[in-house]
Design an enzyme around this catalytic site. Structure first.
Site, mmCIF file in Angstrom:
data_model
loop_
_atom_site.group_PDB
_atom_site.id
_atom_site.type_symbol
_atom_site.label_atom_id
_atom_site.label_comp_id
_atom_site.label_asym_id
_atom_site.label_seq_id
_atom_site.Cartn_x
_atom_site.Cartn_y
_atom_site.Cartn_z
ATOM 1 N N SER A 231 0.838 -1.192 0.000
ATOM 2 C CA SER A 231 0.000 0.000 0.000
ATOM 3 C C SER A 231 0.874 1.243 0.000
ATOM 4 O O SER A 231 1.660 1.441 -0.924
ATOM 5 C CB SER A 231 -0.939 -0.072 1.204
ATOM 6 O OG SER A 231 -1.993 0.818 1.066
ATOM 7 N N ASP A 454 -9.594 -3.571 -5.323
ATOM 8 C CA ASP A 454 -8.968 -2.898 -4.182
ATOM 9 C C ASP A 454 -9.542 -1.499 -4.021
ATOM 10 O O ASP A 454 -9.413 -0.664 -4.915
ATOM 11 C CB ASP A 454 -7.452 -2.821 -4.402
ATOM 12 C CG ASP A 454 -6.688 -2.404 -3.156
ATOM 13 O OD1 ASP A 454 -7.216 -1.593 -2.369
ATOM 14 O OD2 ASP A 454 -5.563 -2.889 -2.975
ATOM 15 N N HIS A 482 -8.293 -5.212 -0.103
ATOM 16 C CA HIS A 482 -7.044 -4.467 -0.187
ATOM 17 C C HIS A 482 -5.856 -5.424 -0.219
ATOM 18 O O HIS A 482 -5.729 -6.289 0.634
ATOM 19 C CB HIS A 482 -6.953 -3.538 1.024
ATOM 20 C CG HIS A 482 -5.796 -2.597 1.003
ATOM 21 N ND1 HIS A 482 -5.362 -1.968 -0.145
ATOM 22 C CD2 HIS A 482 -4.970 -2.170 1.996
ATOM 23 C CE1 HIS A 482 -4.334 -1.188 0.148
ATOM 24 N NE2 HIS A 482 -4.071 -1.303 1.433
#
Length: 513
Positions: A231, A454, A482
């Site tokens: 991320s 996502d 995610h």
């Protein structure tokens, strides 16, 4: 003139994946490692003379946590452009390779910005690296500058954070009274951060954190940086590759972030991502007996909008006296949408809100904010603000307003709770970051993972990042939630492990799931 409105930025880290999260010297290491070699001695080749004292420091490791873990502290300059400006400390944890003959160090970052890499590696190692990686590498977690056990951004105590994150401002949504109260809240928060953070706020940036990673590479004895970032950690890795392409070893970026997007465009992409994730949730929800909504997905989304408006007008009082307004309910929704494994919690939270019970919604919001009965588990929400306000250059009010219509059209349920006065207007440290494509010419292949559903790091950004990087290789995971690695998909894990351990580059266009 009113303050600029800023589209909300949400935290995007490994810690949000599922609700279930919650002095020995190191043995001799063989000097062989992928892509350039490793030794016990600090690596200082190509390092500016003014930085040699930092790269040449000797680490004192001490056992920490359960067997196989040890910790140390690394001293870094506050300002790499002026090392005389003072120092700060970086907390580092290592899980020693179980094979006994490690390939080298594998640095990791779980996301945020602001999630503790030390805590994640110590408490949730299996989320960061599977057994193939923990066997082959010393897995390294660290708290970036401003985060956790490193020299931290410090703003409020627990009571202050409760007020900042949960208190409902006066006035109707969008009114001058409410906006003025929110603006003052941001001013007070920024001043507290400035007063309590020991002067580090101007230096808390992704570029400096990337330079810290090179320092860690050097003091760990690795000639090249092997890295697995999740991320926001993908942006940190991309930034490193842009600064030091010749020092990149094997790098995997899960949940790729487009470094060229301005804050407003990134905010819209996330809002649309969560709107789409909400629709996926609703498609499943209306088939369940415990779903509070019925009918089509459009019917359910309209009913959710009505619920949010009702809670906005008449907040629900929880058992601890806190009031659940629409903003905290939206935080709960966002928290649950990080993984489809959390959808049962979201059904319970929304059913409770329908019936005047805020308990499950607050459990979700508290999880997202790192809040416990005894306070806060970390300073993620404080460090998040520090990084975002320094990393993202200011945008004009006209630029931001031009995107609001798009937001309202593409994310009608999320949009009302996604904008507000720009908190960075009040931030005391000026923005120094830029938004531009990063190509990292001369690097080896860099593997980018993108998940089609996502919400926090939308798939289109992973595609864009892989296209930007001169040696970018995209691996697509077709699924919801995610991130992609360590989600139970053998195709994704195999591609990552084969590259990080064996150097085998994934096939172009590989799709998994």
């Amino acid at each position: 003139m009113s303050a600029r409105r800023r589209l909300a930025a949400v935290i995007a880290g490994v810690a949000g994946v599922a609700l279930a999260l919650s002095g020995c010297l190191y043995a001799q290491i063989p000097p062989m490692a992928p892509d350039g070699g490793r030794s016990l001695a600090p690596q200082t080749e190509g390092v500016d003379a003014a930085l040699l004292p930092y790269y040449g420091q000797t680490l004192a490791w001490e056992a920490c946590g359960s067997a196989g873990f040890d910790c140390t502290t690394v001293t870094a300059p506050r300002d790499y452009a002026d090392p005389s400006a003072g120092d700060l400390q970086l907390a580092v944890i290592r899980h020693r390779a179980t094979s006994g003959e490690p390939l080298g160090s594998l640095l990791t970052n779980p996301g945020g910005p602001g999630v503790s890499g030390v805590d994640t590696v110590r408490d949730s190692l299996s989320l960061v690296a599977d057994e193939t990686l923990t066997s082959a590498y010393d897995v390294i977690g660290f708290d970036p500058r401003g985060v956790g056990q490193s020299s931290p951004v410090t703003c409020y105590d627990a009571a202050g954070m409760d007020a900042y994150l949960y208190d409902i401002p006066p006035g109707a949504r969008g009114s001058d009274e409410r906006n003025a109260a929110l603006e003052q809240r941001q001013v007070d928060f920024a001043q507290a951060c400035e007063s309590n953070s020991a002067g580090i706020l101007p230096y808390v940036s992704t570029e400096n954190a990337a330079r810290d990673m090179d320092l860690l590479r050097g003091v760990l004895g690795d000639a090249k940086l092997n890295y697995l970032g999740f991320s926001y950690g993908s942006l940190l890795g991309t930034t490193y590759a842009g600064l030091f392409p010749e020092r990149v070893g094997r790098m995997v970026l899960d949940g790729g972030i487009d470094p060229s997007l301005p804050a407003s465009a990134s905010g819209i992409a996330q809002a649309v991502g969560f709107e789409n994730a909400l629709r996926a949730f609703m498609a499943d929800c209306v088939t369940k007996s415990d779903c509070p909504f019925t009918g089509s997905v459009d019917d359910a989304m309209a009913d959710l909008s009505s619920l949010l408006e009702r809670v906005d007008a008449r907040p629900i009082t929880a058992g601890d006296g806190r009031q659940l307004g629409a903003d905290s309910l939206m935080t709960a929704i966002i928290a649950a949408l990080y993984s489809d494994q959390n959808w049962s919690y979201l059904r319970a939270a929304l059913s409770g809100a329908q019936n005047g019970d805020a308990s499950v919604a607050f459990q979700l919001a508290d999880f997202y904010n790192g809040r416990t009965d005894g306070g806060y588990t970390d300073n993620t929400m404080q460090a998040l603000r520090a990084y975002n306000c320094v990393d993202y250059p200011a945008e004009s009010e006209a630029d931001s307003d031009a995107l609001l219509a798009e937001l309202e059209q593409k994310a009608p349920v999320v949009a009302p709770y996604w904008v507000g006065p720009d908190p960075c207007d009040a931030w005391t440290a000026p923005p120094t970051g830029t938004r531009a494509a990063i190509t990292a010419p001369g690097s080896p292949p860099i593997v980018v993972l993108g998940t089609t559903g996502d919400p926090a790091t939308p798939y289109a950004e992973a595609q864009s990042l892989a296209d930007q990087l001169s040696q970018g290789v995209l691996v697509t995971y077709v699924g919801e939630g995610h991130l992609a690695y360590n989600k139970g998909d053998d195709c994704v894990n195999g591609a990552v492990d084969d590259y990080l351990v064996g150097g085998t580059v994934p096939a172009e266009g590989l799709r998994c799931g």
